[in-house]
Design a protein around this motif. Structure first.
Motif, PDB file in Angstrom:
ATOM      1  N   LEU A  35       9.514   4.039 -10.660  1.00 22.21           N
ATOM      2  CA  LEU A  35       8.526   4.828 -11.408  1.00 22.21           C
ATOM      3  C   LEU A  35       8.696   6.320 -11.133  1.00 22.21           C
ATOM      4  N   LEU A  36       9.393   6.631 -10.028  1.00 30.34           N
ATOM      5  CA  LEU A  36       9.677   8.036  -9.700  1.00 30.34           C
ATOM      6  C   LEU A  36      11.065   8.435 -10.171  1.00 30.34           C
ATOM      7  N   ALA A  37      11.767   7.482 -10.797  1.00 34.15           N
ATOM      8  CA  ALA A  37      13.129   7.798 -11.264  1.00 34.15           C
ATOM      9  C   ALA A  37      13.240   7.630 -12.778  1.00 34.15           C
ATOM     10  N   THR A  38      12.120   7.381 -13.436  1.00 34.50           N
ATOM     11  CA  THR A  38      12.095   7.176 -14.898  1.00 34.50           C
ATOM     12  C   THR A  38      10.946   7.978 -15.496  1.00 34.50           C
ATOM     13  N   GLY A  39      10.993   8.147 -16.850  1.00 31.46           N
ATOM     14  CA  GLY A  39       9.952   8.957 -17.489  1.00 31.46           C
ATOM     15  C   GLY A  39       9.220   8.251 -18.619  1.00 31.46           C
ATOM     16  N   GLY A  40       9.642   7.056 -18.986  1.00 29.06           N
ATOM     17  CA  GLY A  40       9.037   6.395 -20.147  1.00 29.06           C
ATOM     18  C   GLY A  40       7.567   6.045 -19.937  1.00 29.06           C
ATOM     19  N   GLU A  41       6.803   6.117 -21.001  1.00 31.16           N
ATOM     20  CA  GLU A  41       5.388   5.706 -20.925  1.00 31.16           C
ATOM     21  C   GLU A  41       5.309   4.180 -20.929  1.00 31.16           C
ATOM     22  N   LEU A  42       6.339   3.527 -21.448  1.00 29.17           N
ATOM     23  CA  LEU A  42       6.449   2.068 -21.386  1.00 29.17           C
ATOM     24  C   LEU A  42       7.634   1.750 -20.475  1.00 29.17           C
ATOM     25  N   VAL A  43       7.385   0.931 -19.467  1.00 30.40           N
ATOM     26  CA  VAL A  43       8.442   0.612 -18.500  1.00 30.40           C
ATOM     27  C   VAL A  43       8.737  -0.887 -18.566  1.00 30.40           C
ATOM     28  N   CYS A  44      10.004  -1.219 -18.774  1.00 35.79           N
ATOM     29  CA  CYS A  44      10.438  -2.627 -18.853  1.00 35.79           C
ATOM     30  C   CYS A  44      11.266  -2.947 -17.618  1.00 35.79           C
ATOM     31  N   PHE A  45      10.923  -4.033 -16.947  1.00 33.36           N
ATOM     32  CA  PHE A  45      11.726  -4.497 -15.820  1.00 33.36           C
ATOM     33  C   PHE A  45      12.541  -5.703 -16.279  1.00 33.36           C
ATOM     34  N   ARG A  61      18.465   3.611  -4.359  1.00 30.77           N
ATOM     35  CA  ARG A  61      17.085   3.664  -3.844  1.00 30.77           C
ATOM     36  C   ARG A  61      16.898   4.796  -2.823  1.00 30.77           C
ATOM     37  N   ASP A  62      17.983   5.108  -2.080  1.00 36.84           N
ATOM     38  CA  ASP A  62      17.852   6.159  -1.054  1.00 36.84           C
ATOM     39  C   ASP A  62      17.618   7.536  -1.676  1.00 36.84           C
ATOM     40  N   GLU A  63      17.985   7.672  -2.953  1.00 36.81           N
ATOM     41  CA  GLU A  63      17.852   8.998  -3.582  1.00 36.81           C
ATOM     42  C   GLU A  63      16.416   9.272  -4.045  1.00 36.81           C
ATOM     43  N   ILE A  64      15.607   8.207  -4.088  1.00 34.04           N
ATOM     44  CA  ILE A  64      14.264   8.341  -4.654  1.00 34.04           C
ATOM     45  C   ILE A  64      13.244   8.490  -3.530  1.00 34.04           C
ATOM     46  N   LEU A  65      12.506   9.589  -3.560  1.00 36.85           N
ATOM     47  CA  LEU A  65      11.460   9.842  -2.541  1.00 36.85           C
ATOM     48  C   LEU A  65      12.050   9.744  -1.122  1.00 36.85           C
ATOM     49  N   PRO A  66      13.078  10.531  -0.840  1.00 33.22           N
ATOM     50  CA  PRO A  66      13.774  10.407   0.453  1.00 33.22           C
ATOM     51  C   PRO A  66      12.893  10.661   1.674  1.00 33.22           C
ATOM     52  N   ARG A  67      11.745  11.320   1.461  1.00 25.66           N
ATOM     53  CA  ARG A  67      10.877  11.555   2.633  1.00 25.66           C
ATOM     54  C   ARG A  67      10.304  10.237   3.176  1.00 25.66           C
ATOM     55  N   LEU A  68      10.310   9.200   2.304  1.00 24.23           N
ATOM     56  CA  LEU A  68       9.761   7.894   2.711  1.00 24.23           C
ATOM     57  C   LEU A  68      10.931   6.935   2.921  1.00 24.23           C
ATOM     58  N   PRO A  69      11.279   6.624   4.166  1.00 28.14           N
ATOM     59  CA  PRO A  69      12.443   5.748   4.405  1.00 28.14           C
ATOM     60  C   PRO A  69      12.296   4.434   3.620  1.00 28.14           C
ATOM     61  N   VAL A  70      13.386   3.987   3.006  1.00 26.41           N
ATOM     62  CA  VAL A  70      13.304   2.768   2.199  1.00 26.41           C
ATOM     63  C   VAL A  70      13.203   1.547   3.101  1.00 26.41           C
ATOM     64  N   VAL A  71      12.590   0.494   2.510  1.00 25.12           N
ATOM     65  CA  VAL A  71      12.637  -0.816   3.142  1.00 25.12           C
ATOM     66  C   VAL A  71      13.327  -1.740   2.143  1.00 25.12           C
ATOM     67  N   SER A  72      13.858  -2.868   2.609  1.00 27.21           N
ATOM     68  CA  SER A  72      14.566  -3.744   1.677  1.00 27.21           C
ATOM     69  C   SER A  72      13.552  -4.500   0.824  1.00 27.21           C
ATOM     70  N   GLY A  73      13.961  -4.867  -0.359  1.00 30.66           N
ATOM     71  CA  GLY A  73      13.072  -5.683  -1.187  1.00 30.66           C
ATOM     72  C   GLY A  73      13.079  -5.249  -2.641  1.00 30.66           C
ATOM     73  N   LYS A  74      12.809  -6.228  -3.499  1.00 31.65           N
ATOM     74  CA  LYS A  74      12.796  -5.977  -4.936  1.00 31.65           C
ATOM     75  C   LYS A  74      11.635  -5.077  -5.324  1.00 31.65           C
TER      76      LYS A  74
END
Ligand SMILES: O=c1ccn([C@@H]2O[C@H](COP(=O)(O)OP(=O)(O)O)[C@@H](O)[C@H]2O)c(=O)[nH]1
Ligand SMILES: O=C(O)[C@@H](COP(=O)(O)O)O[C@H]1O[C@H](CO)[C@@H](O)[C@H](O)[C@H]1O
Length: 327
Positions: A118-128, A97-110
């Motif tokens: 969504l900033l680490a994937t490219g699919g038009e359909l996203v499955c969680f 999580r720290d590698e994604i959008l590092p300008r915004l400090p992460v907070v804990s949580g699902k």
């Protein structure tokens, strides 16, 4: 149950068997880029289970015969165990999580890691897909992808399933039954048809997800469902029966914290959303679900709303008090 929900259950509630692999593949090919698929596993200390989930998806849904999933990404949510190593060894792309959008400090949580995914994937359909599932079946993925690949008007699909609790065949989904389902039935009765509103396996079009806020914690499922309803409408939502879900169960204290996050997520939407003026207390019934002959059958119960006034407002009360002076 609202007539609109009864109609929705007939139109938008399916079984995963409706989408055998060949049909999914044909639909994916016909969809072109719009059918690109990213599967995201949010993972916090899931070394015990993440590997088998990744292996199953790679073995069955990322093959030459069935190239259904284009990318499989595990987002490490700050694990202190070997989650990342196990996921990578199993063949997933792993992003911390720290590698994604590092300008915004992460907070804990699902929700934080689902949002960042969504900033680490490219699919038009996203499955969680949760990473704590046991006895994982890839039908969890094919089932939620099916409507998105074959029904252009559908934008978000939730999996529905039985939820055993440990050795008990039922009883799981405790926060769903005690908090989320009552909240939705009373304040968002159009969502009363969802059997598993909090389920962690769901898929959506990126074009919808990128418009929605993500509560950073466990409120994410409830928030996304309510906001998807407000944004896309009920007919854009669907659910698919994928069987039985076995997962690691948290203790009561942890579920209390989860319930607080979920209630807070609902409250912010009650205060702000359409209908806030009349307090959104729109319904007085609760629909629960049980398996009958293999299908989820709705069982609607009336919720009592009557409240008696303070007894001192009763005309009989003064006489009563006169007869029974304080002891
Ligand atoms: O801060 C968190 C909390 C949870 N999770 C992941 O989200 C999924 C669901 O979380 P959990 O199993 O704790 O929820 P439950 O299923 O018990 O409600 C799992 O893959 C967790 O590893 C996460 O990535 N970050
Ligand atoms: O549905 C529920 O009540 C909770 C807890 O499930 P259990 O009582 O441990 O089976 O689990 C879900 O809720 C979380 C909050 O929305 C989701 O993040 C989880 O994926 C989901 O398992």
């Amino acid at each position: 149950m609202l007539e609109e929900v009864e109609t929705w259950l007939r139109r938008r509630s399916w079984h995963a068997d409706r989408w055998p692999p060949a049909r999914l593949l044909a639909a994916k090919r016909a969809a072109g880029a719009a059918g690109s698929v990213s599967v995201v596993l949010p993972a916090l200390n899931e070394e015990a289970t993440v590997g088998r989930i990744v292996e199953a998806i790679r073995r069955e849904l990322m093959t030459e015969a069935l190239p259904l999933v284009d990318e499989l990404v595990v987002i490490d949510s700050g694990s202190t165990d070997r989650t990342s190593e196990v996921a990578r060894e199993a063949g997933a792309k792993v992003t911390h999580r720290d590698e994604i959008l590092p300008r915004l400090p992460v907070v804990s949580g699902k929700g934080e890691v689902l949002w960042r995914s969504l900033l680490a994937t490219g699919g038009e359909l996203v499955c969680f897909v949760d990473a704590d599932l046991r006895e994982f079946d890839t039908r969890f993925v094919t089932g939620i992808l099916g409507p998105l690949l074959t029904e252009p008007s559908v934008q978000l699909v939730k999996a529905m399933y039985d939820r055993p609790l440990g050795e008990q065949p039922a009883g799981g989904g405790r926060v769903t039954e005690l908090v989320a389902r009552p909240l939705l039935n009373l304040h968002w009765p159009r969502l009363a048809g969802f059997v598993q509103p909090l389920g962690g396996e769901y898929a959506a079009r990126r074009s919808l997800l990128e418009q929605l806020p993500f509560p950073v914690g466990y409120g994410v499922e409830l928030g996304l469902l309510i906001d998807a309803l407000e944004t896309a409408g009920l007919d854009a939502l669907a659910q698919v029966d994928v069987g039985v879900r076995h997962h690691r169960h948290q203790d009561g204290q942890a579920l209390g914290r989860m319930a607080a996050a979920i209630y807070r997520t609902a409250h912010t939407r009650l205060a702000a959303g359409p209908g806030a003026a009349e307090g959104r207390f729109a319904a007085a019934s609760l629909t629960q679900y049980e398996r009958v002959d293999g299908e989820f059958a709705p069982r609607t119960h009336e919720v009592d709303v009557l409240e008696r006034p303070p007894v001192r407002e009763l005309p009989e009360y003064p006489a009563h008090r006169a007869r029974r002076p304080a002891a």
